[in-house]
Motif scaffolding. Structure first.
Motif, short mmCIF file in Angstrom:
data_model
loop_
_atom_site.label_atom_id
_atom_site.label_comp_id
_atom_site.label_asym_id
_atom_site.label_seq_id
_atom_site.Cartn_x
_atom_site.Cartn_y
_atom_site.Cartn_z
N ASN A 169 43.68 -88.32 35.50
CA ASN A 169 44.91 -87.71 34.96
C ASN A 169 45.04 -87.91 33.46
O ASN A 169 46.16 -87.90 32.93
CB ASN A 169 46.15 -88.24 35.69
CG ASN A 169 46.19 -87.83 37.13
OD1 ASN A 169 45.81 -86.70 37.47
ND2 ASN A 169 46.61 -88.72 38.00
N SER B 86 50.54 -85.06 38.41
CA SER B 86 49.21 -85.39 38.93
C SER B 86 49.16 -85.10 40.44
O SER B 86 50.20 -85.11 41.11
CB SER B 86 48.89 -86.86 38.65
OG SER B 86 49.78 -87.70 39.38
N PRO B 87 47.98 -84.86 40.99
CA PRO B 87 46.69 -84.73 40.30
C PRO B 87 46.65 -83.50 39.38
O PRO B 87 47.35 -82.53 39.62
CB PRO B 87 45.68 -84.58 41.44
CG PRO B 87 46.40 -85.04 42.68
CD PRO B 87 47.83 -84.72 42.45
N ALA B 88 45.80 -83.58 38.35
CA ALA B 88 45.67 -82.49 37.40
C ALA B 88 45.10 -81.25 38.09
O ALA B 88 44.28 -81.34 39.00
CB ALA B 88 44.77 -82.90 36.24
N THR C 94 38.15 -82.22 35.59
CA THR C 94 38.85 -81.27 36.47
C THR C 94 38.99 -79.90 35.83
O THR C 94 38.98 -78.89 36.52
CB THR C 94 40.23 -81.80 36.85
OG1 THR C 94 40.99 -82.07 35.66
CG2 THR C 94 40.11 -83.08 37.67
N ARG D 194 47.98 -89.85 29.34
CA ARG D 194 47.99 -89.61 30.79
C ARG D 194 49.00 -88.51 31.10
O ARG D 194 50.16 -88.56 30.68
CB ARG D 194 48.33 -90.89 31.54
CG ARG D 194 48.44 -90.71 33.06
CD ARG D 194 48.22 -92.01 33.79
NE ARG D 194 46.81 -92.39 33.81
CZ ARG D 194 46.37 -93.54 34.32
NH1 ARG D 194 47.24 -94.41 34.81
NH2 ARG D 194 45.09 -93.82 34.31
N GLN D 195 48.54 -87.57 31.88
CA GLN D 195 49.37 -86.44 32.27
C GLN D 195 50.45 -86.89 33.25
O GLN D 195 50.19 -87.65 34.19
CB GLN D 195 48.47 -85.38 32.91
CG GLN D 195 49.10 -84.01 33.07
CD GLN D 195 48.05 -82.98 33.53
OE1 GLN D 195 46.86 -83.20 33.34
NE2 GLN D 195 48.50 -81.90 34.12
N THR E 18 40.80 -82.20 30.93
CA THR E 18 41.61 -82.96 31.88
C THR E 18 40.68 -83.60 32.90
O THR E 18 39.66 -83.01 33.28
CB THR E 18 42.63 -82.06 32.60
OG1 THR E 18 41.96 -81.04 33.34
CG2 THR E 18 43.57 -81.41 31.60
N GLY F 36 49.73 -79.67 36.41
CA GLY F 36 49.41 -80.64 37.44
C GLY F 36 50.36 -80.53 38.61
O GLY F 36 51.37 -79.80 38.56
N SER G 56 39.96 -86.54 36.39
CA SER G 56 40.45 -87.02 37.67
C SER G 56 41.32 -88.26 37.53
O SER G 56 42.07 -88.61 38.44
CB SER G 56 39.27 -87.32 38.60
OG SER G 56 38.41 -88.29 38.00
#
Length: 866
Positions: free
Chosen positions: A550, A570-572, A534, A566-567, A546, A586, A548
């Motif tokens: 996350n 989300s989504p990032a 992304t 993991r972020q 980053t 995000g 898809s």
């Protein structure tokens, strides 16, 4: 008889010029129609007005071609002169270029940036309309050129040569290159012949047509160069002009047999013939939005044919953009579904793809159309709602990068239907990159240089070029790209690329350092299957990705993974990096405007410390994030769709960060008069300035050739430019007359505005730098800059104090407040403040300042505040 009389009423013939060859053009907005002929003037007609046309003098005699944008028009003449005229004041602007032989045709790119000049010379010159020193030369044709025509993306130019061949050029690289020689379609004609061999690009961008030696109009698909349907015009003489309707549903042709024919483009059937024209028609154009066809002849006359399409066929003209008349759709051979344009592009931007319905249908019949026709059924299969049943690819048969563009209002709308509600998700994007335009786009633009890619006609590879501003420090390079990289980052150490999954290959990261002391240190790594990239970021220490899924993936510059997590948000959306710092953004909870709020996180990878976690990116309602980057000093900055640049203060202290506006481009003094229509593409913040590319008109992204960088000083928004001269109505300088008092008051207000701007900006920069120095080992220059900012703050306050003392005794309390804001530690500034009060005879104020100095000296001021 009555029908013939009605026809004569609709056709409005005017003697526009002296009898002879006459040519015309509409401005893209359709408001003006401009004609040129054998005399030494041009005429400008206003659509829908019976007023006399405006006459533009200073034109060359024997004009042979004319083109126009909304702001100017360009005319070419037999003496080889190509001149540009302003439509603002209807005067000659400049001579763009001169040819040694007569000019035969002109073509203006859709954005009005380039004009192609066909002449009796063996070359075609493509000249920049803003800077005529920028010229591209097309040399592959062996003889003189009769016609030129840009496609709707502006990236391809069709050249109709007098040798009977069409030479198709790609203008998407630094040097134009001829990509196809089309033979056997047009007739070999002399350059001054009345007959036409001009290429007619269909409005959907996927095909073009030309008059043939057999007096037909032959259609050819642009993607595979296959001949498609043909119009058997039955003209008894050579075709002299032809034109598609704006939506591509109709075709008008005319010939030296004095007949004008109107055709259904889909069925190639004749709808209407207008016979027995007075003279041979040499040029004709459709009005961009109305049922009008205008044409000029070799008798100096202009005809504005209103109601050219009969009532029984008017529904064809009212349709949305129609497909080119194919035997079979070339796009179906690649995907089996309709092709959807890349995000941020329009149907006219990208060639060879199936057009999308441009308007909301009024009935079920408008949606379905004649379902018995296979082509209509194929057109019906369009992934309009993004549900995923049609692959999203661009005009070259490749996956699009929809996350790179933000639609005009900045959001990707997911509207609620019925009682259900879906939030509006902010699309992911790569800072510094642009969407596809034609077959080229920028992957990265910053102060180090720029990376751009060109999609080759085969669709199997791209060509990537990396250029630097400082070529003494780094050398430019380019390479063939079989992986179809769609993102890039560039700094002084290296270049980072990424590509999306394709076929059985997963997404990949590729890093290429500029200089090494070993044989080879560039590296590639593949992401797990099912993950798309992304956004990517590159610093002096780390590579950040980053995805898809996350995930945030962090690598060293030699490809060693150091973080995978993991972020939370989300989504990032995007990311940025500087030295050891990584900033990720995000989507978060839904805001009051129905859009997801953006959340950011900042961490120090080396120390494994998180400074801000899931804090809100401060955007105004219905606005979107356009770019995010670190400044040269390592401070985070964002730029939003409203044109505001913001920085993050106190971001190293948890819970203390806040976004502060450093510049509102809507308030720039250059826009104060309203004469300029421009926006700004963010590039970087360096040396306390905002570096950007100025975009003219409705442009949203930079295009080729690369524009020069502009820079603007910071200016925290306090007041509109028009308010700077506002007068203080309470002022009454008794020692002056009315005019002198008004002038003095206005000057004082201007000085006050300027000083308050300086004060708040200096305070912000001081806060920013002092926060940096409190958390890092600052350099000697940074420490000296901090001292200079403190002195600048006190100096500005001292100047404001002088203005308040000048205003009168009733400003004493505000003057004392100004003194309390001084950062003076040794009392020097307070002593100067006391002298200022004494100079203007403000004894009471002077006494108050001395008391303040004494309290600071003995430390009593802090006790009083407690």
């Amino acid at each position: 008889m009555l029908a013939k009389m009605a026809l004569q009423q609709r056709i409005r013939g005017r003697h526009a010029h002296t009898p002879g060859a006459t040519f015309l053009t509409y401005t893209p907005n359709g408001k003006k129609l401009i004609t040129a002929g054998v005399d030494n003037f041009c005429r400008i007609f206003s659509t829908g007005s019976d007023d006399e046309p405006v006459m533009v003098d200073e034109c060359m005699e024997n004009s042979t071609a004319i083109v126009a944008s909304n702001g100017f028009f360009i005319a070419g003449a037999e003496d080889g002169t190509v001149s540009k005229y302003s439509l603002a004041d209807n005067t000659l602007d400049q001579v763009l270029v001169r040819a040694s032989l007569p000019v035969r045709d002109l073509a203006l790119s859709p954005d009005g940036t380039w004009v192609a000049v066909a002449s009796d010379e063996l070359v075609v010159k493509v000249v920049n309309t803003q800077d005529n020193m920028q010229i591209q030369i097309l040399r592959d044709q062996p003889r003189a050129v009769k016609h030129v025509a840009f496609d709707h993306s502006g990236s391809h130019l069709a050249v109709s040569c007098t040798d009977g061949n069409i030479y198709m050029y790609s203008l998407s690289s630094e040097e134009p290159n001829m990509i196809k020689k089309v033979d056997g379609m047009i007739k070999s004609l002399e350059s001054d012949a009345e007959a036409s061999s001009k290429v007619l690009w269909h409005p959907d961008g996927r095909a073009f047509a030309t008059p043939t030696a057999g007096r037909e109009i032959q259609v050819m698909s642009f993607s595979d160069w296959e001949r498609q349907r043909a119009f058997n015009t039955s003209h008894s003489a050579d075709i002299t002009a032809a034109a598609w309707s704006p939506n591509g549903a109709l075709l008008a042709t005319t010939s030296s047999d004095m007949n004008l024919c109107l055709w259904d483009a889909k069925t190639q059937k004749l709808l209407k013939k207008y016979a027995d024209m007075k003279d041979t028609i040499l040029a004709m154009v459709w009005h961009p939005t109305e049922n009008i066809l205008s044409y000029t002849n070799n008798g100096g006359e202009l005809f504005i044919h209103t109601g050219i399409v009969p009532e029984e066929h008017i529904s064809l003209l009212e349709k949305s953009l129609q497909s080119a008349p194919f035997f079979h759709d070339p796009s179906e051979g690649r995907s089996g579904n309709a092709i959807k344009p890349a995000n941020g592009a329009t149907n006219l931007d990208i060639p060879h793809r199936r057009p999308l319905r441009a308007q909301t249908p009024d009935s079920l019949a408008d949606i379905l159309g004649p379902m018995s026709d296979d082509e209509d059924m194929a057109d019906f299969v369009v992934d309009d709602d993004g549900a995923g049943y049609a692959p999203v690819v661009n005009g070259h048969g490749k996956r699009t990068n929809g996350h790179l563009g933000v639609i005009p209002n900045g959001t990707s709308k997911r509207r609620a239907y019925g009682s259900s509600f879906e939030p509006e998700i902010h699309e992911a994007f790569q800072p510094g990159s642009t969407p596809w335009r034609g077959n080229r786009r920028y992957l990265c633009l910053n102060l180090t240089g720029f990376v751009w890619t060109v999609s080759q006609e085969s669709g199997h590879h791209n060509t990537v070029t990396v250029e630097f501003y400082d070529r003494e420090f780094h050398r430019d390079f380019h390479f063939t790209d079989p992986f179809l990289y769609d993102k890039a980052c560039l700094n002084d150490n290296g270049t980072l690329f990424s590509c999306q999954p394709s076929h059985n290959a997963s997404a990949m990261i590729y890093y290429r350092p500029h200089e090494t002391w070993t044989t080879r240190t560039d590296w590639r790594t593949n992401l797990p299957k099912g993950e798309d990239v992304t956004a990517i970021a590159l610093s002096d220490s780390y590579v950040v990705v980053t995805t898809s899924a996350n995930y945030v993936r962090v690598y060293t510059l030699f490809g060693i993974p150091v973080r995978v997590y993991r972020q939370k948000a989300s989504p990032a959306v995007t990311c940025a990096a500087w030295r050891d710092y990584v900033l990720t953004i995000g989507n978060g909870p839904i805001g009051g405007d129905g859009m997801c709020q953006l959340l950011y996180t900042i961490e120090n990878v080396k120390r494994d410390e998180v400074y801000q976690s899931g804090d809100i990116v401060a955007l105004t309602p219905n606005s979107t994030l356009t770019s995010v980057f670190f400044s040269d000093n390592g401070d985070p900055y964002i730029y939003d769709s409203t044109g505001v640049l913001l920085t993050l203060l106190h971001w190293r202290s948890s819970g203390q960060a806040r976004w502060v506006p450093m510049l509102d481009t809507r308030l720039l003094s250059r826009l104060e008069t309203g004469a300029k229509e421009e926006s700004y593409w963010p590039v970087a913040v360096a040396n306390r300035k905002f570096h950007c590319i100025i975009l003219k008109g409705a442009d949203q992204y930079p295009y080729f050739p690369r524009s020069i960088l502009s820079e603007f000083e910071f200016q925290i928004p306090l007041t509109s430019p028009s308010d700077n001269s506002a007068k203080d109505k309470d002022e009454d300088p008794s020692a002056m007359n009315d005019d002198e008092a008004e002038g003095a008051t206005g000057k004082k207000e201007d000085d006050t505005t300027r000083l308050t701007q300086t004060l708040i900006l200096s305070n912000t920069l001081h806060t920013q730098l002092s926060s940096t120095l409190s958390h890092t080992r600052g350099s000697p220059s940074q420490r000296q800059t901090l001292i200079d900012l403190e002195v600048a703050i006190d100096r500005t306050l001292l100047q404001l104090l002088g203005l308040e003392c000048l205003a009168g005794e009733d400003r004493g309390m505000k003057a004392l407040e100004i003194v309390t804001l001084m950062r003076d530690a040794n009392g020097k500034m307070l002593d100067l403040a006391s002298k200022v009060a004494q100079r203007y005879g403000r004894e009471v104020l002077g006494e108050k300042i001395r008391e303040l100095a004494e309290r600071r000296l003995v430390g009593l001021e802090g006790e009083d505040e407690d």
